[in-house]
Every structure is written in C-alpha cells, then in structure tokens.
Design an enzyme around this catalytic site. Structure first.
Site, PDB file in Angstrom:
ATOM      1  N   HIS A  17      23.568  37.425  23.370  1.00  0.00           N
ATOM      2  CA  HIS A  17      24.007  36.354  24.273  1.00  0.00           C
ATOM      3  C   HIS A  17      22.994  36.063  25.371  1.00  0.00           C
ATOM      4  O   HIS A  17      22.786  34.905  25.730  1.00  0.00           O
ATOM      5  CB  HIS A  17      25.366  36.704  24.880  1.00  0.00           C
ATOM      6  CG  HIS A  17      25.891  35.598  25.736  1.00  0.00           C
ATOM      7  ND1 HIS A  17      26.331  34.403  25.211  1.00  0.00           N
ATOM      8  CD2 HIS A  17      25.987  35.483  27.074  1.00  0.00           C
ATOM      9  CE1 HIS A  17      26.695  33.608  26.193  1.00  0.00           C
ATOM     10  NE2 HIS A  17      26.495  34.241  27.333  1.00  0.00           N
ATOM     11  N   ARG A  37      33.343  26.387  32.970  1.00  0.00           N
ATOM     12  CA  ARG A  37      34.260  27.502  32.682  1.00  0.00           C
ATOM     13  C   ARG A  37      35.024  27.870  33.948  1.00  0.00           C
ATOM     14  O   ARG A  37      34.446  28.055  35.011  1.00  0.00           O
ATOM     15  CB  ARG A  37      33.472  28.714  32.163  1.00  0.00           C
ATOM     16  CG  ARG A  37      34.353  29.904  31.819  1.00  0.00           C
ATOM     17  CD  ARG A  37      33.614  31.024  31.140  1.00  0.00           C
ATOM     18  NE  ARG A  37      33.302  30.765  29.740  1.00  0.00           N
ATOM     19  CZ  ARG A  37      34.185  30.816  28.740  1.00  0.00           C
ATOM     20  NH1 ARG A  37      35.453  31.083  28.991  1.00  0.00           N
ATOM     21  NH2 ARG A  37      33.813  30.581  27.493  1.00  0.00           N
ATOM     22  N   ASP A  46      27.905  23.413  25.020  1.00  0.00           N
ATOM     23  CA  ASP A  46      27.372  23.496  26.387  1.00  0.00           C
ATOM     24  C   ASP A  46      25.852  23.623  26.339  1.00  0.00           C
ATOM     25  O   ASP A  46      25.265  23.865  25.277  1.00  0.00           O
ATOM     26  CB  ASP A  46      28.011  24.645  27.190  1.00  0.00           C
ATOM     27  CG  ASP A  46      27.752  26.004  26.566  1.00  0.00           C
ATOM     28  OD1 ASP A  46      26.588  26.307  26.247  1.00  0.00           O
ATOM     29  OD2 ASP A  46      28.712  26.778  26.399  1.00  0.00           O
ATOM     30  N   LYS A  75      29.942  21.624  29.808  1.00  0.00           N
ATOM     31  CA  LYS A  75      31.139  22.488  29.889  1.00  0.00           C
ATOM     32  C   LYS A  75      31.232  23.149  31.254  1.00  0.00           C
ATOM     33  O   LYS A  75      30.226  23.549  31.821  1.00  0.00           O
ATOM     34  CB  LYS A  75      31.059  23.550  28.799  1.00  0.00           C
ATOM     35  CG  LYS A  75      32.172  24.587  28.837  1.00  0.00           C
ATOM     36  CD  LYS A  75      32.090  25.547  27.655  1.00  0.00           C
ATOM     37  CE  LYS A  75      31.446  26.853  28.023  1.00  0.00           C
ATOM     38  NZ  LYS A  75      31.449  27.844  26.935  1.00  0.00           N
ATOM     39  N   ASP A 127      44.386  63.748  17.031  1.00  0.00           N
ATOM     40  CA  ASP A 127      44.513  63.216  18.402  1.00  0.00           C
ATOM     41  C   ASP A 127      43.820  61.864  18.556  1.00  0.00           C
ATOM     42  O   ASP A 127      43.654  61.363  19.665  1.00  0.00           O
ATOM     43  CB  ASP A 127      43.947  64.209  19.418  1.00  0.00           C
ATOM     44  CG  ASP A 127      42.467  64.483  19.181  1.00  0.00           C
ATOM     45  OD1 ASP A 127      41.898  63.883  18.239  1.00  0.00           O
ATOM     46  OD2 ASP A 127      41.881  65.295  19.912  1.00  0.00           O
TER      47      ASP A 127
HETATM   48  C1  R5P Z   1      29.272  31.150  26.406  1.00  0.00           C
HETATM   49  O1  R5P Z   1      28.341  31.006  27.138  1.00  0.00           O
HETATM   50  C2  R5P Z   1      29.152  31.328  24.919  1.00  0.00           C
HETATM   51  O2  R5P Z   1      28.025  30.673  24.411  1.00  0.00           O
HETATM   52  C3  R5P Z   1      30.390  30.846  24.220  1.00  0.00           C
HETATM   53  O3  R5P Z   1      30.521  29.460  24.446  1.00  0.00           O
HETATM   54  C4  R5P Z   1      31.615  31.521  24.730  1.00  0.00           C
HETATM   55  O4  R5P Z   1      31.416  32.888  24.778  1.00  0.00           O
HETATM   56  C5  R5P Z   1      32.791  31.204  23.861  1.00  0.00           C
HETATM   57  O5  R5P Z   1      33.906  31.808  24.402  1.00  0.00           O
HETATM   58  P1  R5P Z   1      35.345  31.239  24.105  1.00  0.00           P
HETATM   59  O6  R5P Z   1      35.495  31.135  22.603  1.00  0.00           O
HETATM   60  O7  R5P Z   1      36.271  32.262  24.698  1.00  0.00           O
HETATM   61  O8  R5P Z   1      35.477  29.916  24.771  1.00  0.00           O
END
Ligand code: R5P
Length: 282
Positions: free
Chosen positions: A120, A184, A159, A182, A34
């Site tokens: 992270h 996001r 960044d 950077k 399963d």
């Molecule tokens: C973000 O704060 C991390 O340090 C990386 O820059 C990020 O996780 C990278 O993600 P992606 O490859 O999706 O841009």
C-alpha cells in the site's frame, strides 16, 4: 531451492514452485488444544536456499510467518515473499501515542531478502531490516481485462492515490483511464465526487490496490451506474473483502469482482506467481 508456502498462501506458493520447476514443500499447520498455532515443515531446510511465501492478512498469518522463519534458521538463505502485507496502511503516526504498525511488523522480519506485491505504501519497505522490493501486478490485471473482450472498456481509479497504478494496468494495451476524487471520513465511510465522464453504454472497470470494506467501490459504482455505464466491474490486487464487502458490492450492482491471488479467495483469478518467480530467479 525449497519453496515453502505458509498457511495463507498455499496455492500461490504451489504456483510459484511450478513456475520455478520444483514441487512445493509440504508443511503441517494445526493448533494445540489451547488454540496456539503448531507448524512443522516436512523437509530438511539445513543449508538450503529457502523461499517462504506467506501473506499476513491476519495476526495468525503474521505469527505463522515468524514460525516459518524460526524453523528456517539453519537454511543457507531465506527469501520471504509477503504477497499481501497486513498493517501496511498503518504507515504513519496519525495521532500522538499511536504506533506505526507497518514499521512494527516489517522490522521483525529477519531474512536475506523480502518481496512484497503492490504494497500500500512503498515507504514501508524501508522498515525491513534487509533489502525489500515491491513487485507490480498491474500488467497482469491489464492483460486479464483485455481477455474479457469488454464493450469500449474504461478503467477508473476511485482516488488519486491509485491513479498511477491504474495507468500501469492500462499500460500499452490501448485502454482509457479516468480518476475520481475521494474523501475518506472513517475506516468504512467515504465520499466520491461526481464527475463528467464518457461512460454511456460502456463497460467500466474500477481498479484499486485493495478492496477492504468495499466502501470506496460502492460509492464509485453508484455514480457510474447513475451516469449510464453498461456493466461495472471491480478489479484489485488484494481482495481483503472484509466483513460484508462482497454483498455490498453486488447490492450496489457490480457485475463481477476480480483480483489476484495475493489473498486466496474465490475472486483470485489472476495469479502473481510468474511475477514472483521472475523476481526470485533474478
Ligand atoms: C486506500 O487508499 C486504498 O487504496 C483503498 O482505496 C482502500 O483501502 C479501500 O478500502 P475500502 O474498501 O474499505 O473502502
């Protein structure tokens, strides 16, 4: 001392065991009809000091770590090494109703000691119910870059969040560093602001803690190539390389992708085994 590698970290666990002068324990990993996971450690863990090495890149990996922990309940002590910890980027409640997934994951790891590698967000360490320490792979990446004998190498942080890590990569190796700004917009959309840099004819190494979708690196590679960089390399600790990230990076013109073995991929040429073994020994 028993070094037990989970299904996601078999090679790294074997390298850690070699550093510690022992053989890695063999475990069986399979699935029931399963699709539920089955796991069996082929060693007697009773009253042993056990080191479990298992990255939690996927939910299945996370559950396998729990299965290993449960199978080691009779051990004298359990040290858990999570080289790459999934969910560590979900370290805040961004919108009402959301869980802090990193906390939800960390709080369930019942062990005597936890080690992570370049997690992270370091505040996640506080959510483990035991002492948790983050290890740093930056010097290993720096030494690897030096061994490549590149043309006037320049290290670039995509960044400010990773600036300090890139400075640690440069360490005392005489490497120069720069940092981009950077923004996001979503999980896979970012924008990187152009910046004056001395990059004409130089080899540039973009460095991040992880490459996930590759969106961050693709934007940075484009700017560096437009501005006359010779070859552009990508180096990271955690090669998540989700979806089509590898194709996106090569399409953008990357020369090579190099990473550590916290996640075991073809790019994982830099081993963090020595850093883990040193920490465990202490
Ligand atoms: C973000 O704060 C991390 O340090 C990386 O820059 C990020 O996780 C990278 O993600 P992606 O490859 O999706 O841009």
């Amino acid at each position: 001392m028993l070094v037990i590698g989970g299904p996601a970290s078999q090679l790294l666990a074997s390298r850690v065991a070699a550093e510690l002068g022992v053989s890695p324990v063999v475990s069986e990993f399979t699935r029931f009809p399963d699709n539920e996971q089955y796991l069996r450690i082929q060693a007697d863990v009773d009253n042993e000091d056990v080191i479990i090495v298992q990255s939690t890149t996927t939910d299945s990996d996370f559950f396998a770590l729990h299965q290993l922990l449960d199978a080691c309940l009779t051990a004298a002590s359990v040290t858990v090494v999570i080289p790459y910890m999934g969910y560590a980027r979900q370290d805040k409640c961004f919108n009402k109703g959301e869980p802090i997934s990193a906390r939800a994951a960390a709080a369930t790891i019942k062990a005597d000691r936890v080690f992570t590698v370049n997690i992270h967000e370091s505040t996640v360490l506080d959510h483990f119910p035991c002492r948790a320490t983050d290890l740093d792979a930056s010097p290993l990446i720096g030494r690897y870059i030096v061994s490549l004998n590149l043309e006037r190498p320049l290290l670039v942080a995509p960044d400010h969040g990773v600036k300090e890590m890139v400075e640690r990569v440069a360490g005392n190796l005489g490497l120069e560093c720069e940092v981009f700004d950077k923004t996001r917009f979503s999980g896979d959309t970012v924008s990187i602001q152009k910046k004056e840099m001395d990059i004409k004819g130089r080899d540039v190494i973009l460095i991040d803690d992880m490459v996930a979708t590759g969106g961050t690196m693709v934007e940075a590679i484009k700017i560096l190539r437009e501005n006359g960089a010779k070859d552009v390399y990508v180096a990271c600790v955690h090669p998540v390389l989700a979806r089509n990230a590898v194709l996106r990076l090569y399409n953008a013109g990357v020369k090579d992708i190099m990473s550590t073995d916290t996640i075991e991929k073809i790019q994982s040429r830099i081993s963090v085994a020595s850093v883990i073994a040193d920490a465990v020994r202490q």
